[in-house]
Design an enzyme around this catalytic site. Structure first.
Site, PDB file in Angstrom:
ATOM      1  N   GLY A   1      35.070  29.926  42.701  1.00  0.00           N
ATOM      2  CA  GLY A   1      34.532  29.303  43.911  1.00  0.00           C
ATOM      3  C   GLY A   1      33.941  30.342  44.843  1.00  0.00           C
ATOM      4  O   GLY A   1      34.315  31.520  44.805  1.00  0.00           O
TER       5      GLY A   1
ATOM      6  N   VAL B   1      38.814  38.805  37.600  1.00  0.00           N
ATOM      7  CA  VAL B   1      39.918  38.017  37.026  1.00  0.00           C
ATOM      8  C   VAL B   1      40.559  37.182  38.121  1.00  0.00           C
ATOM      9  O   VAL B   1      40.933  37.696  39.177  1.00  0.00           O
ATOM     10  CB  VAL B   1      41.004  38.929  36.396  1.00  0.00           C
ATOM     11  CG1 VAL B   1      42.128  38.082  35.807  1.00  0.00           C
ATOM     12  CG2 VAL B   1      40.407  39.838  35.336  1.00  0.00           C
TER      13      VAL B   1
ATOM     14  N   ILE C   1      42.671  35.590  43.622  1.00  0.00           N
ATOM     15  CA  ILE C   1      44.033  36.162  43.555  1.00  0.00           C
ATOM     16  C   ILE C   1      43.913  37.686  43.419  1.00  0.00           C
ATOM     17  O   ILE C   1      43.260  38.158  42.484  1.00  0.00           O
ATOM     18  CB  ILE C   1      44.825  35.615  42.331  1.00  0.00           C
ATOM     19  CG1 ILE C   1      44.811  34.084  42.300  1.00  0.00           C
ATOM     20  CG2 ILE C   1      46.237  36.154  42.329  1.00  0.00           C
ATOM     21  CD1 ILE C   1      45.471  33.482  41.060  1.00  0.00           C
TER      22      ILE C   1
ATOM     23  N   ASP D   1      36.479  33.148  27.677  1.00  0.00           N
ATOM     24  CA  ASP D   1      36.520  33.564  29.087  1.00  0.00           C
ATOM     25  C   ASP D   1      37.922  34.103  29.426  1.00  0.00           C
ATOM     26  O   ASP D   1      38.060  35.164  30.035  1.00  0.00           O
ATOM     27  CB  ASP D   1      36.156  32.364  29.976  1.00  0.00           C
ATOM     28  CG  ASP D   1      36.234  32.691  31.455  1.00  0.00           C
ATOM     29  OD1 ASP D   1      35.329  33.359  31.963  1.00  0.00           O
ATOM     30  OD2 ASP D   1      37.227  32.289  32.108  1.00  0.00           O
TER      31      ASP D   1
ATOM     32  N   VAL E   1      37.321  49.372  58.984  1.00  0.00           N
ATOM     33  CA  VAL E   1      36.724  50.525  58.299  1.00  0.00           C
ATOM     34  C   VAL E   1      36.014  51.497  59.252  1.00  0.00           C
ATOM     35  O   VAL E   1      35.658  52.597  58.851  1.00  0.00           O
ATOM     36  CB  VAL E   1      35.739  50.083  57.177  1.00  0.00           C
ATOM     37  CG1 VAL E   1      36.461  49.248  56.143  1.00  0.00           C
ATOM     38  CG2 VAL E   1      34.527  49.346  57.725  1.00  0.00           C
TER      39      VAL E   1
ATOM     40  N   LYS F   1      33.358  39.752  34.669  1.00  0.00           N
ATOM     41  CA  LYS F   1      34.440  39.929  33.683  1.00  0.00           C
ATOM     42  C   LYS F   1      33.891  40.208  32.295  1.00  0.00           C
ATOM     43  O   LYS F   1      34.491  40.944  31.508  1.00  0.00           O
ATOM     44  CB  LYS F   1      35.332  38.688  33.631  1.00  0.00           C
ATOM     45  CG  LYS F   1      34.610  37.426  33.164  1.00  0.00           C
ATOM     46  CD  LYS F   1      34.799  36.244  34.057  1.00  0.00           C
ATOM     47  CE  LYS F   1      33.810  35.154  33.764  1.00  0.00           C
ATOM     48  NZ  LYS F   1      33.883  34.048  34.673  1.00  0.00           N
TER      49      LYS F   1
ATOM     50  N   VAL G   1      28.617  33.184  44.215  1.00  0.00           N
ATOM     51  CA  VAL G   1      29.454  34.260  44.750  1.00  0.00           C
ATOM     52  C   VAL G   1      28.681  35.108  45.764  1.00  0.00           C
ATOM     53  O   VAL G   1      29.206  35.447  46.837  1.00  0.00           O
ATOM     54  CB  VAL G   1      30.009  35.137  43.595  1.00  0.00           C
ATOM     55  CG1 VAL G   1      30.917  36.222  44.152  1.00  0.00           C
ATOM     56  CG2 VAL G   1      30.778  34.285  42.587  1.00  0.00           C
TER      57      VAL G   1
ATOM     58  N   GLY H   1      31.052  20.174  37.997  1.00  0.00           N
ATOM     59  CA  GLY H   1      30.579  21.546  38.158  1.00  0.00           C
ATOM     60  C   GLY H   1      31.645  22.598  37.876  1.00  0.00           C
ATOM     61  O   GLY H   1      31.451  23.777  38.148  1.00  0.00           O
TER      62      GLY H   1
ATOM     63  N   LYS I   1      39.306  38.028  30.407  1.00  0.00           N
ATOM     64  CA  LYS I   1      40.143  38.327  31.572  1.00  0.00           C
ATOM     65  C   LYS I   1      41.453  38.992  31.138  1.00  0.00           C
ATOM     66  O   LYS I   1      41.939  39.912  31.796  1.00  0.00           O
ATOM     67  CB  LYS I   1      40.397  37.041  32.365  1.00  0.00           C
ATOM     68  CG  LYS I   1      39.109  36.530  33.040  1.00  0.00           C
ATOM     69  CD  LYS I   1      39.262  35.107  33.529  1.00  0.00           C
ATOM     70  CE  LYS I   1      38.016  34.612  34.249  1.00  0.00           C
ATOM     71  NZ  LYS I   1      38.027  33.153  34.477  1.00  0.00           N
TER      72      LYS I   1
HETATM   73  P1  NAP Z   1      25.071  32.204  39.861  1.00  0.00           P
HETATM   74  O1  NAP Z   1      25.421  31.172  40.869  1.00  0.00           O
HETATM   75  O2  NAP Z   1      24.382  31.801  38.621  1.00  0.00           O
HETATM   76  O3  NAP Z   1      24.191  33.321  40.602  1.00  0.00           O
HETATM   77  C1  NAP Z   1      23.559  34.360  39.948  1.00  0.00           C
HETATM   78  C2  NAP Z   1      22.620  35.045  40.930  1.00  0.00           C
HETATM   79  O4  NAP Z   1      22.035  36.177  40.312  1.00  0.00           O
HETATM   80  C3  NAP Z   1      21.453  34.176  41.397  1.00  0.00           C
HETATM   81  O5  NAP Z   1      21.175  34.443  42.749  1.00  0.00           O
HETATM   82  C4  NAP Z   1      20.276  34.620  40.520  1.00  0.00           C
HETATM   83  O6  NAP Z   1      19.040  34.520  41.177  1.00  0.00           O
HETATM   84  C5  NAP Z   1      20.602  36.083  40.319  1.00  0.00           C
HETATM   85  N1  NAP Z   1      20.170  36.582  39.020  1.00  0.00           N
HETATM   86  C6  NAP Z   1      20.663  36.268  37.805  1.00  0.00           C
HETATM   87  N2  NAP Z   1      20.010  36.952  36.844  1.00  0.00           N
HETATM   88  C7  NAP Z   1      19.093  37.702  37.466  1.00  0.00           C
HETATM   89  C8  NAP Z   1      18.098  38.620  37.014  1.00  0.00           C
HETATM   90  N3  NAP Z   1      17.943  38.878  35.712  1.00  0.00           N
HETATM   91  N4  NAP Z   1      17.312  39.209  37.944  1.00  0.00           N
HETATM   92  C9  NAP Z   1      17.470  38.946  39.248  1.00  0.00           C
HETATM   93  N5  NAP Z   1      18.405  38.097  39.737  1.00  0.00           N
HETATM   94  C10 NAP Z   1      19.193  37.483  38.855  1.00  0.00           C
HETATM   95  O7  NAP Z   1      26.376  32.997  39.408  1.00  0.00           O
HETATM   96  P2  NAP Z   1      27.779  33.075  40.164  1.00  0.00           P
HETATM   97  O8  NAP Z   1      28.589  31.865  39.855  1.00  0.00           O
HETATM   98  O9  NAP Z   1      27.578  33.470  41.569  1.00  0.00           O
HETATM   99  O10 NAP Z   1      28.505  34.264  39.336  1.00  0.00           O
HETATM  100  C11 NAP Z   1      28.080  35.592  39.513  1.00  0.00           C
HETATM  101  C12 NAP Z   1      29.051  36.533  38.786  1.00  0.00           C
HETATM  102  O11 NAP Z   1      30.369  36.364  39.317  1.00  0.00           O
HETATM  103  C13 NAP Z   1      29.180  36.291  37.278  1.00  0.00           C
HETATM  104  O12 NAP Z   1      29.410  37.538  36.646  1.00  0.00           O
HETATM  105  C14 NAP Z   1      30.440  35.417  37.170  1.00  0.00           C
HETATM  106  O13 NAP Z   1      31.082  35.530  35.931  1.00  0.00           O
HETATM  107  C15 NAP Z   1      31.290  36.034  38.277  1.00  0.00           C
HETATM  108  N6  NAP Z   1      32.302  35.131  38.826  1.00  0.00           N
HETATM  109  C16 NAP Z   1      31.939  33.916  39.290  1.00  0.00           C
HETATM  110  C17 NAP Z   1      32.901  33.084  39.842  1.00  0.00           C
HETATM  111  C18 NAP Z   1      32.524  31.742  40.417  1.00  0.00           C
HETATM  112  O14 NAP Z   1      33.389  31.070  40.974  1.00  0.00           O
HETATM  113  N7  NAP Z   1      31.272  31.321  40.323  1.00  0.00           N
HETATM  114  C19 NAP Z   1      34.225  33.500  39.898  1.00  0.00           C
HETATM  115  C20 NAP Z   1      34.578  34.768  39.436  1.00  0.00           C
HETATM  116  C21 NAP Z   1      33.593  35.590  38.885  1.00  0.00           C
HETATM  117  P3  NAP Z   1      18.413  33.092  41.679  1.00  0.00           P
HETATM  118  O15 NAP Z   1      19.311  32.650  42.786  1.00  0.00           O
HETATM  119  O16 NAP Z   1      17.049  33.403  42.127  1.00  0.00           O
HETATM  120  O17 NAP Z   1      18.476  32.199  40.475  1.00  0.00           O
HETATM  121  N1  HSE Z   2      34.505  29.434  34.138  1.00  0.00           N
HETATM  122  C1  HSE Z   2      35.535  30.155  34.839  1.00  0.00           C
HETATM  123  C2  HSE Z   2      36.770  29.267  34.968  1.00  0.00           C
HETATM  124  C3  HSE Z   2      35.032  30.577  36.212  1.00  0.00           C
HETATM  125  O1  HSE Z   2      36.707  28.070  34.665  1.00  0.00           O
HETATM  126  O2  HSE Z   2      37.819  29.773  35.330  1.00  0.00           O
HETATM  127  C4  HSE Z   2      35.835  31.675  36.861  1.00  0.00           C
HETATM  128  O3  HSE Z   2      35.805  32.878  36.140  1.00  0.00           O
END
Ligand code: NAP
Ligand code: HSE
Length: 428
Positions: A302, A132, A136, A201, A33, A105, A14, A187, A205
């Site tokens: 995504g 969430v 959307i 999860d 803005v 979340k 993200v 993935g 939400k």
């Molecule tokens: P991710 O790919 O695992 O990325 C996490 C990032 O945070 C990485 O850059 C990691 O560093 C850094 N990080 C994690 N713990 C850390 C710590 N203790 N100290 C410093 N840096 C730290 O996660 P993501 O998928 O982007 O998701 C991020 C958030 O968005 C989560 O809360 C997730 O639930 C939410 N979210 C994700 C999605 C999705 O589609 N992925 C959708 C909706 C919401 P490094 O890069 O160095 O490892």
């Molecule tokens: N694991 C979650 C899903 C990612 O499958 O919807 C988005 O929150």
């Protein structure tokens, strides 16, 4: 035209999308803005990690406090995930007058009220659209679009992984275990997919959506949760034959000020709009007393879809900054929470029973339903491949949950029933 400075906590899926959008759409954002938006510092776990985005190395830090305590930073965008340490950073940032945008979340479902109270105390914004249903814009829709209405039902496919699994099981007749493996390889599912497949999860939400929709503080513990690990190919086949699709639905209902929130695999009539939401897509169906039925559909996760929600929140924070109205239009949980009891929660049910194939069995079973005043919509009996057993499929009329629990409890000791194979809530 003073730039608005952003501290980005996290540069994973993200976070990378946020950098791409802020940089790629900078001119449009500035036009909206009136100031440049600059990603000033970025927190990562490992500075030497190879990244699929080019970023000035001097912006990276492994020390969160360098960002949280930086007085030049106006807004913290939290996309690192995690709960306890992340909460600490956010509370401190708010105490220092920084606004917060988060996709977290887990954090908002568990500590949302505390974080929002802290934000109000310091006249800061906390926005969490991406927490969430990814791309959307459902949170802003519930807060603003429905402000004039009273929402009575929110029904969501809010977990893409489980929707992908159920869609594949339904379309290809594949088994749960095989599709889960495939979802992990692609993935979609986490390496440890427990919170996806066991419904947690989605429950987090739904905690967020129902709190906003019903203007009260719903806690995660208020949500009854059942995942999809027990859904079989056989259940999906029966559902389809009867004109239903099986979906993991979050269902939040409010009547006369009393609410219920649940997550469970549900048989949804194929004619209902949410039944045709397939693959990793998400959808949220909202029923308002005045507006009636509405539905919102799109990518639930995504890099770029999730980043659109984050950057839209960022734009909202900066617009508030310009107007000097930060911290004033947060969600107000002004209603007292009153949870429904089981005898106030009503729905139709589907049951698949494995029974003895002999005279009088059906009568014994229908007698139990009658005893607890559960009325039946349809009953179908057919021979089973393992004779002398038969299968009975029952669809009830609306029945209260307490009465259904009594029926199921009685079935446990009814000699003619070999097994209550499946029980599903029915919608549509
Ligand atoms: P991710 O790919 O695992 O990325 C996490 C990032 O945070 C990485 O850059 C990691 O560093 C850094 N990080 C994690 N713990 C850390 C710590 N203790 N100290 C410093 N840096 C730290 O996660 P993501 O998928 O982007 O998701 C991020 C958030 O968005 C989560 O809360 C997730 O639930 C939410 N979210 C994700 C999605 C999705 O589609 N992925 C959708 C909706 C919401 P490094 O890069 O160095 O490892
Ligand atoms: N694991 C979650 C899903 C990612 O499958 O919807 C988005 O929150």
């Amino acid at each position: 035209m003073k730039p608005v400075k952003v501290g980005l906590l996290g540069l994973g899926t993200v976070g990378t999308g946020v950098v791409r959008l802020v940089e790629g759409h900078q001119n449009d954002l500035q036009s909206q803005v009136g100031s440049p938006i600059v990603i000033e510092r970025v927190l990562v776990q490992n500075k030497s990690k190879l990244r699929n985005i080019s970023i000035d190395a001097s912006k990276l830090t492994e020390d969160p406090w360098e960002i949280v305590n930086d007085p030049t930073i106006d807004v913290i965008v939290e996309v690192m995930g995690g709960i306890n340490h992340t909460k600490e950073f956010i509370l401190e940032a708010l105490a220092q007058g920084k606004h917060v945008v988060t996709a977290n979340k887990d954090l908002m479902a568990m500590h949302g009220p505390e974080i929002l109270a802290k934000a109000k105390e310091h006249r800061c914004d906390v926005m969490y659209e991406a927490s969430v249903a990814g791309g959307i814009p459902i949170i802003r829709t519930l807060i603003e679009g429905f402000s004039s209405d009273r929402i009575t039902k929110i029904m969501g496919i809010v977990n893409g992984t489980t929707n992908y699994i159920l869609t594949k099981m339904s379309g290809e007749g594949a088994s749960y275990a095989d599709v889960l493996k495939e979802a992990q390889e692609l993935g979609y599912a986490e390496a440890d997919p427990t919170s996806d497949v066991e419904g947690l999860d989605a429950a987090r939400k739904m905690t967020i959506l129902s709190s906003i929709g019903f203007r009260t503080n719903v806690a995660l513990e208020d949500v009854t949760v059942q995942g999809i690990s027990s859904v079989s190919k056989e259940d999906i086949l029966y559902a389809s034959r009867l004109g239903y699709n099986v979906k993991l639905l979050g269902i939040a209902e409010s009547q006369d000020g009393q609410i219920s929130v649940s997550v469970q695999p549900t048989m949804v009539k194929q004619s209902h709009p949410i039944a045709s939401v397939n693959g990793v897509f998400n959808a949220v169906y909202v029923f308002g007393e005045a507006v009636g039925e509405t539905m919102f559909y799109g990518a639930g996760a995504g890099e770029l879809p999730t980043a659109t929600s984050i950057v839209a929140d960022l734009v909202a924070v900066v617009k508030n900054l310009k107007l000097g109205v930060n911290g004033q239009q947060g969600v107000t949980a002004y209603k007292e929470k009153k949870l429904k009891t089981d005898d106030q929660i009503s729905s139709k049910y589907f049951l698949l029973l494995h029974v003895e194939d002999r005279a009088g069995v059906l009568a014994r079973i229908t007698q139990v339903f009658a005893e607890f005043e559960v009325s039946l919509e349809s009953v179908l009996q057919q021979p089973s491949p393992s004779n002398p057993q038969a299968e009975i499929i029952v669809i009830t009329h609306d029945a209260n949950k307490a009465a259904m629990n009594k029926v199921l409890h009685t079935f446990e000791s009814l000699d003619v029933i070999r097994k209550v194979k499946s029980v599903y809530r029915v919608e549509g």
